[in-house]
Enzyme design. Structure first.
Site, PDB file in Angstrom:
ATOM      1  N   CYS A 132      21.881  -2.557 -10.616  1.00  0.00           N
ATOM      2  CA  CYS A 132      21.943  -2.717  -9.164  1.00  0.00           C
ATOM      3  C   CYS A 132      23.383  -3.074  -8.761  1.00  0.00           C
ATOM      4  CB  CYS A 132      20.998  -3.826  -8.707  1.00  0.00           C
ATOM      5  SG  CYS A 132      20.957  -4.011  -6.907  1.00  0.00           S
TER       6      CYS A 132
ATOM      7  N   ASP B 179      24.193  -5.251  -6.755  1.00  0.00           N
ATOM      8  CA  ASP B 179      24.223  -6.677  -6.399  1.00  0.00           C
ATOM      9  C   ASP B 179      25.373  -7.421  -7.107  1.00  0.00           C
ATOM     10  OD1 ASP B 179      21.746  -8.824  -5.354  1.00  0.00           O
ATOM     11  OD2 ASP B 179      23.468  -9.607  -6.465  1.00  0.00           O
TER      12      ASP B 179
ATOM     13  N   ARG C  21      25.673 -10.340  -7.940  1.00  0.00           N
ATOM     14  CA  ARG C  21      25.290 -11.420  -8.850  1.00  0.00           C
ATOM     15  C   ARG C  21      24.836 -10.927 -10.219  1.00  0.00           C
ATOM     16  NH1 ARG C  21      20.864 -13.559  -4.816  1.00  0.00           N
ATOM     17  NH2 ARG C  21      20.648 -11.296  -4.767  1.00  0.00           N
TER      18      ARG C  21
ATOM     19  N   HIS D 158      16.765  -6.519 -11.200  1.00  0.00           N
ATOM     20  CA  HIS D 158      16.841  -7.985 -11.152  1.00  0.00           C
ATOM     21  C   HIS D 158      15.857  -8.523 -10.129  1.00  0.00           C
ATOM     22  CE1 HIS D 158      19.172  -8.316  -7.311  1.00  0.00           C
ATOM     23  NE2 HIS D 158      19.436  -7.068  -7.615  1.00  0.00           N
TER      24      HIS D 158
ATOM     25  N   CYS E  10      15.840  -8.736  -5.811  1.00  0.00           N
ATOM     26  CA  CYS E  10      16.633  -7.568  -5.393  1.00  0.00           C
ATOM     27  C   CYS E  10      16.393  -7.252  -3.912  1.00  0.00           C
ATOM     28  CB  CYS E  10      16.265  -6.367  -6.256  1.00  0.00           C
ATOM     29  SG  CYS E  10      17.246  -4.893  -5.865  1.00  0.00           S
TER      30      CYS E  10
HETATM   31 CO    CO Z   1      19.413  -5.514  -6.275  1.00  0.00          CO
END
Ligand code: CO
Length: 212
Positions: A42, A44, A46, A98, A101
């Site tokens: 992803c 993302d 993090r 994750h 998400c």
């Molecule tokens: Co995500």
């Protein structure tokens, strides 16, 4: 100092750090790449692929998008996949989702979010395919976590259904496809799915290479 300047400054310190350990660090890296792993994760911020897996530059070939999707008409992902499999000859493909998400979360709502609706639609399809199981989960957080896991599992299957992967299996690549979920709350990765080379697929997706 402006925020972005911190990044450029940190880069200088990083270069010095690497050179202090090995003066030819960048010469060696620039010469070649032979990563063993393709990471599809992803976008993302993090979930930094290298950091959470303790890997160094040169070890992971990385593709990231919203909610780590493998969409069979996505030329971006397919180009990465073809290069990783045919040129770099990676041994493992890892799809990593994750918990928490945002892409999955929004796909589970009925909100019209504009253009990204078209991307999130693929996750809505995952929800529909597993409607019965999801309806049996009363707790919202648990259901959300489960969609994250099912989404990863579906993307692992989507990879196996590509002609790129099937052709490589026929030619003896032995590539394994892994589905992992990263837990933002603990930092741990969890194994959700594993497809070995030559795994059985739904007939409709299986190309008839053995007939050649
Ligand atoms: Co995500």
């Amino acid at each position: 100092m402006e925020d972005y300047k911190r990044l450029l400054l940190a880069n200088k310190a990083w270069v010095q750090d690497k050179l202090s350990v090995s003066s030819d660090y960048f010469e060696k890296l620039a010469a070649d790449q032979q990563p063993e792993f393709l990471w599809i994760g992803c976008a993302d911020s993090r979930v930094p692929a290298e950091e959470i897996t303790g890997t160094q530059p040169g070890q992971l070939f990385v593709h990231r998008n919203v909610a780590n999707l493998v969409v069979h008409t996505d030329f971006n992902m397919l180009s990465v996949l073809q290069y990783a499999v045919e040129a770099l000859k990676v041994k493992h493909i890892i799809v990593c989702g994750h918990y928490g998400c945002g892409g999955v979360f929004n796909a589970m709502t009925r909100k019209d979010l504009g253009l990204i609706n078209k991307w999130l639609r693929h996750i809505k399809d995952v929800c529909r395919m597993h409607e019965r199981e999801l309806a049996s989960i009363a707790d919202d957080r648990e259901r959300f976590d489960r969609v994250v896991e099912l989404n990863v599992r579906e993307q692992v299957m989507n990879l196996a259904e590509t002609s790129i992967v099937q052709k490589s299996w026929r030619d003896g690549s032995g590539i394994k496809i892994h589905g992992w979920v990263y837990d933002l709350r603990t930092g741990y990765l969890k194994e959700i799915a594993l497809m070995d080379a030559g795994s059985v697929l739904d007939t409709i997706y299986k190309y008839d290479y053995e007939l050649e």
